[in-house]
Write a protein that holds these residues in place. Structure first.
Motif, PDB file in Angstrom:
ATOM      1  N   THR A 134       0.837  -1.202   0.000  1.00 19.05           N
ATOM      2  CA  THR A 134       0.000   0.000   0.000  1.00 19.05           C
ATOM      3  C   THR A 134       0.871   1.251   0.000  1.00 19.05           C
ATOM      4  O   THR A 134       0.485   2.274  -0.571  1.00 19.05           O
ATOM      5  CB  THR A 134      -0.980   0.055   1.193  1.00 19.05           C
ATOM      6  N   TRP A 135       2.041   1.171   0.629  1.00 19.98           N
ATOM      7  CA  TRP A 135       2.972   2.304   0.615  1.00 19.98           C
ATOM      8  C   TRP A 135       3.463   2.553  -0.812  1.00 19.98           C
ATOM      9  O   TRP A 135       3.490   3.692  -1.279  1.00 19.98           O
ATOM     10  CB  TRP A 135       4.161   2.065   1.550  1.00 19.98           C
ATOM     11  N   THR A 136       3.830   1.503  -1.503  1.00 23.19           N
ATOM     12  CA  THR A 136       4.340   1.635  -2.867  1.00 23.19           C
ATOM     13  C   THR A 136       3.306   2.294  -3.771  1.00 23.19           C
ATOM     14  O   THR A 136       3.627   3.208  -4.540  1.00 23.19           O
ATOM     15  CB  THR A 136       4.724   0.251  -3.431  1.00 23.19           C
ATOM     16  N   LYS A 137       2.075   1.836  -3.685  1.00 17.60           N
ATOM     17  CA  LYS A 137       1.001   2.402  -4.515  1.00 17.60           C
ATOM     18  C   LYS A 137       0.733   3.860  -4.150  1.00 17.60           C
ATOM     19  O   LYS A 137       0.570   4.709  -5.030  1.00 17.60           O
ATOM     20  CB  LYS A 137      -0.265   1.570  -4.372  1.00 17.60           C
ATOM     21  N   ALA A 138       0.685   4.143  -2.863  1.00 19.62           N
ATOM     22  CA  ALA A 138       0.434   5.513  -2.416  1.00 19.62           C
ATOM     23  C   ALA A 138       1.579   6.436  -2.820  1.00 19.62           C
ATOM     24  O   ALA A 138       1.362   7.574  -3.244  1.00 19.62           O
ATOM     25  CB  ALA A 138       0.234   5.542  -0.903  1.00 19.62           C
ATOM     26  N   PHE A 139       2.812   5.944  -2.694  1.00 13.25           N
ATOM     27  CA  PHE A 139       3.980   6.742  -3.063  1.00 13.25           C
ATOM     28  C   PHE A 139       3.934   7.081  -4.553  1.00 13.25           C
ATOM     29  O   PHE A 139       4.219   8.212  -4.945  1.00 13.25           O
ATOM     30  CB  PHE A 139       5.271   5.974  -2.728  1.00 13.25           C
ATOM     31  N   ASP A 140       3.557   6.125  -5.383  1.00 14.16           N
ATOM     32  CA  ASP A 140       3.496   6.367  -6.821  1.00 14.16           C
ATOM     33  C   ASP A 140       2.448   7.434  -7.148  1.00 14.16           C
ATOM     34  O   ASP A 140       2.702   8.332  -7.958  1.00 14.16           O
ATOM     35  CB  ASP A 140       3.204   5.074  -7.570  1.00 14.16           C
ATOM     36  N   LYS A 141       1.288   7.346  -6.527  1.00 10.45           N
ATOM     37  CA  LYS A 141       0.257   8.357  -6.753  1.00 10.45           C
ATOM     38  C   LYS A 141       0.724   9.729  -6.272  1.00 10.45           C
ATOM     39  O   LYS A 141       0.490  10.743  -6.934  1.00 10.45           O
ATOM     40  CB  LYS A 141      -1.038   7.971  -6.033  1.00 10.45           C
ATOM     41  N   ALA A 142       1.382   9.759  -5.124  1.00 11.02           N
ATOM     42  CA  ALA A 142       1.884  11.018  -4.583  1.00 11.02           C
ATOM     43  C   ALA A 142       2.982  11.589  -5.479  1.00 11.02           C
ATOM     44  O   ALA A 142       3.036  12.808  -5.696  1.00 11.02           O
ATOM     45  CB  ALA A 142       2.406  10.801  -3.158  1.00 11.02           C
ATOM     46  N   ARG A 143       3.823  10.734  -6.004  1.00 10.90           N
ATOM     47  CA  ARG A 143       4.896  11.186  -6.912  1.00 10.90           C
ATOM     48  C   ARG A 143       4.298  11.840  -8.154  1.00 10.90           C
ATOM     49  O   ARG A 143       4.731  12.903  -8.581  1.00 10.90           O
ATOM     50  CB  ARG A 143       5.795  10.007  -7.298  1.00 10.90           C
ATOM     51  N   GLN A 144       3.282  11.199  -8.709  1.00 10.05           N
ATOM     52  CA  GLN A 144       2.623  11.762  -9.894  1.00 10.05           C
ATOM     53  C   GLN A 144       2.005  13.125  -9.575  1.00 10.05           C
ATOM     54  O   GLN A 144       2.134  14.069 -10.366  1.00 10.05           O
ATOM     55  CB  GLN A 144       1.551  10.802 -10.408  1.00 10.05           C
ATOM     56  N   ALA A 145       1.368  13.238  -8.436  1.00 12.83           N
ATOM     57  CA  ALA A 145       0.780  14.516  -8.035  1.00 12.83           C
ATOM     58  C   ALA A 145       1.859  15.566  -7.804  1.00 12.83           C
ATOM     59  O   ALA A 145       1.714  16.718  -8.193  1.00 12.83           O
ATOM     60  CB  ALA A 145      -0.060  14.338  -6.768  1.00 12.83           C
ATOM     61  N   GLY A 146       2.950  15.151  -7.177  1.00 15.03           N
ATOM     62  CA  GLY A 146       4.033  16.085  -6.894  1.00 15.03           C
ATOM     63  C   GLY A 146       4.678  16.646  -8.145  1.00 15.03           C
ATOM     64  O   GLY A 146       5.023  17.830  -8.215  1.00 15.03           O
ATOM     65  N   PHE A 147       4.826  15.812  -9.151  1.00 18.58           N
ATOM     66  CA  PHE A 147       5.477  16.259 -10.386  1.00 18.58           C
ATOM     67  C   PHE A 147       4.528  16.982 -11.340  1.00 18.58           C
ATOM     68  O   PHE A 147       4.971  17.517 -12.350  1.00 18.58           O
ATOM     69  CB  PHE A 147       6.138  15.081 -11.106  1.00 18.58           C
ATOM     70  N   ARG A 148       3.237  16.994 -11.013  1.00 20.41           N
ATOM     71  CA  ARG A 148       2.290  17.725 -11.855  1.00 20.41           C
ATOM     72  C   ARG A 148       2.705  19.206 -11.890  1.00 20.41           C
ATOM     73  O   ARG A 148       3.094  19.785 -10.893  1.00 20.41           O
ATOM     74  CB  ARG A 148       0.877  17.595 -11.274  1.00 20.41           C
ATOM     75  N   ASP A 149       2.669  19.800 -13.021  1.00 20.11           N
ATOM     76  CA  ASP A 149       2.982  21.218 -13.231  1.00 20.11           C
ATOM     77  C   ASP A 149       4.473  21.548 -13.201  1.00 20.11           C
ATOM     78  O   ASP A 149       4.836  22.722 -13.305  1.00 20.11           O
ATOM     79  CB  ASP A 149       2.251  22.125 -12.228  1.00 20.11           C
ATOM     80  N   ILE A 150       5.325  20.568 -13.001  1.00 21.14           N
ATOM     81  CA  ILE A 150       6.765  20.846 -13.113  1.00 21.14           C
ATOM     82  C   ILE A 150       7.390  19.781 -14.013  1.00 21.14           C
ATOM     83  O   ILE A 150       7.021  18.619 -13.958  1.00 21.14           O
ATOM     84  CB  ILE A 150       7.496  20.886 -11.748  1.00 21.14           C
ATOM     85  N   ALA A 151       8.295  20.226 -14.827  1.00 18.65           N
ATOM     86  CA  ALA A 151       8.977  19.300 -15.736  1.00 18.65           C
ATOM     87  C   ALA A 151      10.418  19.165 -15.264  1.00 18.65           C
ATOM     88  O   ALA A 151      11.230  20.062 -15.457  1.00 18.65           O
ATOM     89  CB  ALA A 151       8.930  19.825 -17.164  1.00 18.65           C
TER      90      ALA A 151
END
Length: 99
Positions: A70-87
């Motif tokens: 569950t940590w791995t899945k949550a981390f991946d979703k959080a990573r995607q959200a974190g990188f939104r709007d920045i390249a």
């Protein structure tokens, strides 16, 4: 009474020209999304601990493995959200959980 859970998120290896405001917002989005993926702080802390234990070679039961994923899945979703709007390339989020 338990003290509140503290999640320290740092965007690492990002370009030097990335504005601090964008970096801070990315870290905040990451932390917010991470929290959304767990019902409470206790669940988040347990998943982080089990994932960390497994990453360091610890043996987990099947039930513990399920929680750690569950940590791995949550981390991946959080990573995607974190990188939104920045390249940024090569950058990553470093996370520390403490109470």
């Amino acid at each position: 009474m338990d003290s509140p859970l503290h999640i320290d998120v740092r965007l690492q290896d990002c370009p030097a020209d990335l504005k601090q405001e964008l970096k801070t917002k990315a870290e905040e989005r990451f932390a917010r999304e991470l929290r959304k993926n767990f019902p409470d702080d206790k669940s988040l802390k347990q998943a982080f601990k089990l994932f960390s234990d497994a990453s360091e070679g610890g043996l987990l039961s099947k039930a513990e493995e399920k929680v750690a994923t569950t940590w791995t899945k949550a981390f991946d979703k959080a990573r995607q959200a974190g990188f939104r709007d920045i390249a940024v390339e090569e950058a990553y989020f470093e996370v520390r959980v403490s109470q």
